[in-house]
Design a protein around this motif. Structure first.
Motif: not given
Length: 126
Positions: A105, A111-114
């Motif tokens: 990350v 910014e998001d973990r997807g």
């Protein structure tokens, strides 16, 4: 006491004492000049030491061996991949999966973990 071995530690010669007193008034200005000279020499010595240390630091930086470049492993995300699956496949053996995911990350600025299929990720090297 004609043959005495006694000698006084005090000067008995009055002329020498008066001569020393005359030199003393002259010696005060010489003493001040010597103190100023000593102060300037001390400042110069401190300046030389500081410049020497700074120069040694600069030379040490430039003389340090270069850090070998680590090749960054890049991975294209396949359909259905998650960060967890990617981390399990590529992390070092004894490393916690969550720590490796956090590295992914951070190195990729996610910014998001997807992640999405087709996305190219840099994998951290530990």
């Amino acid at each position: 006491m004609r043959y005495s071995t006694y000698q006084s530690i005090f000067p008995m010669n009055l002329e020498k004492m008066q001569e020393n007193q005359k030199k003393g008034s002259k010696g005060f200005s010489q003493l001040i000049a010597q103190m100023i000279t000593n102060t300037l020499l001390l400042k110069l010595l401190i300046l030389v030491i500081v410049v020497w240390i700074a120069g040694a630091g600069v030379l040490t930086v430039f003389a340090a061996p270069s850090v070998p470049k680590v090749e960054v492993t890049k991975l294209t995300v396949q359909p259905g991949d998650t960060l967890w699956q990617i981390a399990i496949k590529h992390k070092p053996e004894r490393m916690d999966t969550r720590v490796y995911i956090e590295g992914i990350v951070r190195i990729n600025g996610l910014e998001d973990r997807g992640v999405q299929a087709g996305q190219v990720l840099k994998l951290p090297y530990f």
